[in-house]
Design an enzyme around this catalytic site. Structure first.
Site, PDB file in Angstrom:
ATOM      1  N   ARG A 130       0.294  -1.006  -0.169  1.00  0.00           N
ATOM      2  CA  ARG A 130      -0.259  -0.043  -0.132  1.00  0.00           C
ATOM      3  C   ARG A 130       1.121   1.590  -0.068  1.00  0.00           C
ATOM      4  NH1 ARG A 130      -3.356  -3.522   3.465  1.00  0.00           N
ATOM      5  NH2 ARG A 130      -5.131  -4.241   2.320  1.00  0.00           N
ATOM      6  N   LYS A 152       3.515  11.376 -10.874  1.00  0.00           N
ATOM      7  CA  LYS A 152       2.072  10.911 -11.989  1.00  0.00           C
ATOM      8  C   LYS A 152       3.549   9.751 -12.060  1.00  0.00           C
ATOM      9  CE  LYS A 152       0.252  14.317 -14.265  1.00  0.00           C
ATOM     10  NZ  LYS A 152      -0.483  14.871 -15.863  1.00  0.00           N
ATOM     11  N   GLU A 194      11.453  19.061 -24.992  1.00  0.00           N
ATOM     12  CA  GLU A 194      10.598  19.420 -23.917  1.00  0.00           C
ATOM     13  C   GLU A 194      11.256  20.251 -23.191  1.00  0.00           C
ATOM     14  OE1 GLU A 194       7.513  17.891 -22.735  1.00  0.00           O
ATOM     15  OE2 GLU A 194       7.450  15.511 -23.382  1.00  0.00           O
ATOM     16  N   LYS A 235       9.062  23.022 -13.939  1.00  0.00           N
ATOM     17  CA  LYS A 235       7.611  21.356 -13.773  1.00  0.00           C
ATOM     18  C   LYS A 235       7.561  21.842 -12.524  1.00  0.00           C
ATOM     19  CE  LYS A 235       6.394  17.454 -14.756  1.00  0.00           C
ATOM     20  NZ  LYS A 235       5.868  16.352 -14.987  1.00  0.00           N
ATOM     21  N   GLU A 245      -3.651  18.578 -11.342  1.00  0.00           N
ATOM     22  CA  GLU A 245      -3.579  18.740 -12.673  1.00  0.00           C
ATOM     23  C   GLU A 245      -5.363  19.185 -13.057  1.00  0.00           C
ATOM     24  OE1 GLU A 245      -1.997  16.654 -15.792  1.00  0.00           O
ATOM     25  OE2 GLU A 245      -3.633  16.972 -17.145  1.00  0.00           O
ATOM     26  N   ARG A 249      -1.302  22.862 -14.269  1.00  0.00           N
ATOM     27  CA  ARG A 249      -0.960  21.781 -14.941  1.00  0.00           C
ATOM     28  C   ARG A 249      -0.273  21.578 -15.821  1.00  0.00           C
ATOM     29  NH1 ARG A 249       1.829  16.336 -11.042  1.00  0.00           N
ATOM     30  NH2 ARG A 249       3.127  15.816 -12.809  1.00  0.00           N
ATOM     31  N   ASN A 253       0.522  20.466 -20.862  1.00  0.00           N
ATOM     32  CA  ASN A 253       0.609  19.489 -22.219  1.00  0.00           C
ATOM     33  C   ASN A 253       0.962  20.388 -23.587  1.00  0.00           C
ATOM     34  OD1 ASN A 253      -0.053  17.405 -20.233  1.00  0.00           O
ATOM     35  ND2 ASN A 253      -2.609  17.971 -20.185  1.00  0.00           N
ATOM     36  N   HIS A 256       1.338  18.295 -27.099  1.00  0.00           N
ATOM     37  CA  HIS A 256       0.662  16.646 -26.700  1.00  0.00           C
ATOM     38  C   HIS A 256      -0.114  16.575 -26.472  1.00  0.00           C
ATOM     39  CE1 HIS A 256       4.105  16.965 -23.961  1.00  0.00           C
ATOM     40  NE2 HIS A 256       3.796  16.293 -23.348  1.00  0.00           N
ATOM     41  N   HIS A 260      -0.004  13.169 -29.394  1.00  0.00           N
ATOM     42  CA  HIS A 260      -0.402  12.475 -28.244  1.00  0.00           C
ATOM     43  C   HIS A 260      -0.762  10.991 -30.028  1.00  0.00           C
ATOM     44  CE1 HIS A 260      -0.235  12.527 -23.808  1.00  0.00           C
ATOM     45  NE2 HIS A 260       1.095  12.200 -24.662  1.00  0.00           N
ATOM     46  N   HIS A 274       8.422  10.365 -28.258  1.00  0.00           N
ATOM     47  CA  HIS A 274       7.323  11.423 -27.577  1.00  0.00           C
ATOM     48  C   HIS A 274       8.304  12.449 -27.545  1.00  0.00           C
ATOM     49  CE1 HIS A 274       4.013  12.609 -24.422  1.00  0.00           C
ATOM     50  NE2 HIS A 274       5.329  12.943 -24.284  1.00  0.00           N
TER      51      HIS A 274
HETATM   52  N1  LIG Z   1       5.573  10.522 -15.003  1.00  0.00           N
HETATM   53  C1  LIG Z   1       5.498  11.857 -16.311  1.00  0.00           C
HETATM   54  O1  LIG Z   1       4.915  12.817 -15.857  1.00  0.00           O
HETATM   55  C2  LIG Z   1       6.050  11.541 -17.487  1.00  0.00           C
HETATM   56  C3  LIG Z   1       6.368  12.651 -18.279  1.00  0.00           C
HETATM   57  C4  LIG Z   1       6.192  12.400 -19.240  1.00  0.00           C
HETATM   58  C5  LIG Z   1       6.982  11.302 -19.994  1.00  0.00           C
HETATM   59  N2  LIG Z   1       6.291   9.767 -19.247  1.00  0.00           N
HETATM   60  C6  LIG Z   1       6.480   8.515 -19.342  1.00  0.00           C
HETATM   61  O2  LIG Z   1       7.989   8.538 -19.678  1.00  0.00           O
HETATM   62  C7  LIG Z   1       8.616   7.294 -20.523  1.00  0.00           C
HETATM   63  C8  LIG Z   1       9.490   8.098 -21.960  1.00  0.00           C
HETATM   64  O3  LIG Z   1      10.415   8.589 -21.510  1.00  0.00           O
HETATM   65  P1  LIG Z   1      12.064   8.194 -22.266  1.00  0.00           P
HETATM   66  O4  LIG Z   1      11.566   9.091 -23.770  1.00  0.00           O
HETATM   67  O5  LIG Z   1      12.564   8.452 -21.221  1.00  0.00           O
HETATM   68  O6  LIG Z   1      11.560   6.474 -22.276  1.00  0.00           O
HETATM   69  P2  LIG Z   1      12.533   5.217 -21.695  1.00  0.00           P
HETATM   70  O7  LIG Z   1      12.855   5.458 -20.434  1.00  0.00           O
HETATM   71  O8  LIG Z   1      12.183   3.769 -22.795  1.00  0.00           O
HETATM   72  O9  LIG Z   1      14.077   5.823 -22.116  1.00  0.00           O
HETATM   73  C9  LIG Z   1      14.644   5.629 -23.882  1.00  0.00           C
HETATM   74  C10 LIG Z   1      15.737   5.151 -24.290  1.00  0.00           C
HETATM   75  O10 LIG Z   1      16.687   5.845 -23.685  1.00  0.00           O
HETATM   76  C11 LIG Z   1      17.361   4.568 -22.805  1.00  0.00           C
HETATM   77  N3  LIG Z   1      18.171   4.997 -21.604  1.00  0.00           N
HETATM   78  C12 LIG Z   1      18.171   5.747 -21.026  1.00  0.00           C
HETATM   79  N4  LIG Z   1      18.581   6.429 -20.641  1.00  0.00           N
HETATM   80  C13 LIG Z   1      20.419   6.081 -21.131  1.00  0.00           C
HETATM   81  C14 LIG Z   1      21.409   6.434 -21.068  1.00  0.00           C
HETATM   82  N5  LIG Z   1      21.510   6.659 -20.226  1.00  0.00           N
HETATM   83  N6  LIG Z   1      22.315   5.786 -21.917  1.00  0.00           N
HETATM   84  C15 LIG Z   1      21.635   5.098 -22.368  1.00  0.00           C
HETATM   85  N7  LIG Z   1      20.883   4.572 -23.023  1.00  0.00           N
HETATM   86  C16 LIG Z   1      19.871   5.113 -21.973  1.00  0.00           C
HETATM   87  C17 LIG Z   1      16.714   3.159 -22.384  1.00  0.00           C
HETATM   88  O11 LIG Z   1      17.056   2.587 -22.180  1.00  0.00           O
HETATM   89  C18 LIG Z   1      15.680   3.654 -23.474  1.00  0.00           C
HETATM   90  O12 LIG Z   1      15.740   2.560 -24.616  1.00  0.00           O
HETATM   91  C19 LIG Z   1       7.050   7.666 -21.414  1.00  0.00           C
HETATM   92  O13 LIG Z   1       6.476   5.866 -21.147  1.00  0.00           O
HETATM   93  C20 LIG Z   1       5.909   8.678 -21.331  1.00  0.00           C
HETATM   94  O14 LIG Z   1       4.462   7.608 -21.182  1.00  0.00           O
HETATM   95  C21 LIG Z   1       5.916  10.397 -18.131  1.00  0.00           C
HETATM   96 ZN   LIG Z   2       5.593  15.030 -22.837  1.00  0.00          ZN
END
Ligand SMILES: NC(=O)c1ccc[n+]([C@@H]2O[C@H](COP(=O)([O-])OP(=O)(O)OC[C@H]3O[C@@H](n4cnc5c(N)ncnc54)[C@H](O)[C@@H]3O)[C@@H](O)[C@H]2O)c1
Ligand SMILES: [Zn+2]
Length: 380
Positions: A130, A152, A194, A235, A245, A249, A253, A256, A260, A274
């Site tokens: 939990r 999030k 971003e 942020k 949000e 917040r 977006n 986005h 999306h 993304h």
């Molecule tokens: N929680 C939130 O507020 C929020 C906001 C924006 C995006 N997201 C989520 O984040 C995800 C996208 O994140 P992302 O772009 O980091 O993708 P990801 O986590 O898939 O990383 C991208 C790629 O880079 C590689 N990688 C990461 N760090 C590395 C490093 N230092 N050296 C070498 N390779 C590395 C990973 O293995 C992966 O293949 C999506 O699922 C999205 O929905 C969440």
């Molecule tokens: Zn984003």
């Protein structure tokens, strides 16, 4: 805004959420401080590191060394890299491993990776017993400036992205800017969209600074740290005002709603990361604002020019295979936008611009002008 001249010491940005407030620690080689910071935060803590295969190759050893030097017992769980791990199966794997590792209520889960690992490990921590606290060690630029901050967490449903999740704030974020050196240039660029977003939505001076200093941000060094710290401050301020949000917040977006839809149209695949969807989406949002007479076309052009300059896609036509598969159809894009979480009774919510640095939330946007606008863009 003046450019920092040399590497600064650590920058700490506070996310002011009362008794759930936490620090974002930004700087070179900060990973080495992880263990000491966790031990100070929670004496006697045990931990499990959740990471993905690629990140493990580069940074797991250094993370374990940092924890060991502070006397923190640590096990690790390695998932496949990529969006596929943000799934029921990924959640099961991580949750079962955390239980097997005997992570208890007072322990800390460490999320070492990009947004995928952060969202997945954060959600697993949120539901384990939990709720167990967790630490974000973001390793992608996108994760350092966006996903690791704000609480999030979640996974995808086969029916849609991020449909299952929880708000669960980390207790600490360590953004070591050196770890970005192993990130692919394309992933770095996607994260940069971003960064630019914070300028476009709320800080014209920062946008102008990026226009002048983007080369140094990509090269690494003091400009990179400054860009990440400024993004995190932006942020953190928005999250502190509106954690769940219900208002402001939503400004985050920007780009986005369009973005999306484009990600969905390309099946959330490597064809469009993304951040790349956000870049195109931000340009569309600016141009849509211009078409409504909210900003001059020159302002939209300025946004586009900067994103194109760093090598990001900015037009629908930049997406690989774009013409072949229905992406070139305004109605198909409208249908995808209608599935967005931000839709209410058929009307769309868009973040529009009154200027660079002044974004506004436009709720209840009628679909017809959006469709006409997209048809126009698709002709271009
Ligand atoms: N929680 C939130 O507020 C929020 C906001 C924006 C995006 N997201 C989520 O984040 C995800 C996208 O994140 P992302 O772009 O980091 O993708 P990801 O986590 O898939 O990383 C991208 C790629 O880079 C590689 N990688 C990461 N760090 C590395 C490093 N230092 N050296 C070498 N390779 C590395 C990973 O293995 C992966 O293949 C999506 O699922 C999205 O929905 C969440
Ligand atoms: Zn984003």
């Amino acid at each position: 805004m003046t450019a920092p001249l040399k590497h600064k010491d650590t920058t700490v940005v506070e996310v002011a959420l009362g008794d759930r407030a936490y620090d974002i620690v930004i700087g070179r080689d900060e990973l080495a401080s992880l263990g000491a910071r966790m031990a100070a935060l929670r004496p006697g803590v045990r931990t499990a590191i959740v990471t993905d295969k690629t990140v493990a190759q580069h940074w797991l050893k250094a993370t374990e060394a940092s924890l060991a030097s502070a006397g923190i017992p640590a096990s690790h769980i390695v998932v496949d890299e990529g969006e596929g791990s943000k799934s029921y199966a990924g959640l099961e794997k991580v949750s079962e491993a955390l239980i097997a590792a005997k992570i208890e209520r007072n322990d800390l889960v460490v999320a070492l990776g990009g947004g995928v690992v952060g969202d997945l490990a954060g959600f697993a921590a949120a539901i384990l017993r939990r709720g167990v606290d967790f630490v974000q060690v973001p390793t992608s630029l996108l994760a350092q400036v966006d996903s690791s901050v704000g609480g999030k967490t979640g996974i995808n449903s086969p029916q849609g992205k991020n449909l299952l999740g929880a708000f669960h704030q980390p207790v600490l974020v360590i953004a070591d800017t050196t770890v970005l050196d192993t990130l692919s240039p394309r992933q770095f660029r996607a994260g940069y969209a971003e960064v630019a977003k914070y300028g476009v939505l709320g800080d014209e001076a920062f946008f102008a600074w990026l226009e002048a200093n983007h080369n140094d941000v990509f090269k690494g060094g003091a400009a990179r740290e400054h860009a990440i710290a400024t993004s995190c401050r932006a942020k953190a301020a928005i999250v502190a005002r509106d954690e769940r949000e219900t208002g402001d917040r939503a400004l985050l977006n920007l780009g986005h709603t369009f973005g999306h839809a484009l990600e969905a149209a390309t099946g959330f695949s490597d064809r469009l990361f993304h951040g790349e969807g956000v870049a195109i989406g931000m340009v569309l949002a600016a141009e849509f604002s211009a078409s409504l007479g909210m900003i001059p076309q020159t302002t939209a052009t300025r946004v586009e020019r900067h994103l194109a300059k760093v090598g990001l896609p900015t037009r629908l036509q930049d997406i690989a295979g774009f013409a072949q598969e229905g992406l070139a159809d305004a109605d198909a894009l409208m249908a995808l936008m209608a599935q967005d979480k931000k839709v209410r009774r058929g009307k769309l919510t868009f973040i529009l611009l009154e200027a660079i640095g002044r974004a506004v939330i436009a709720r209840d946007v009628e679909p017809t002008p959006v469709r006409d606008f997209l048809k126009d863009k698709l002709k271009a």
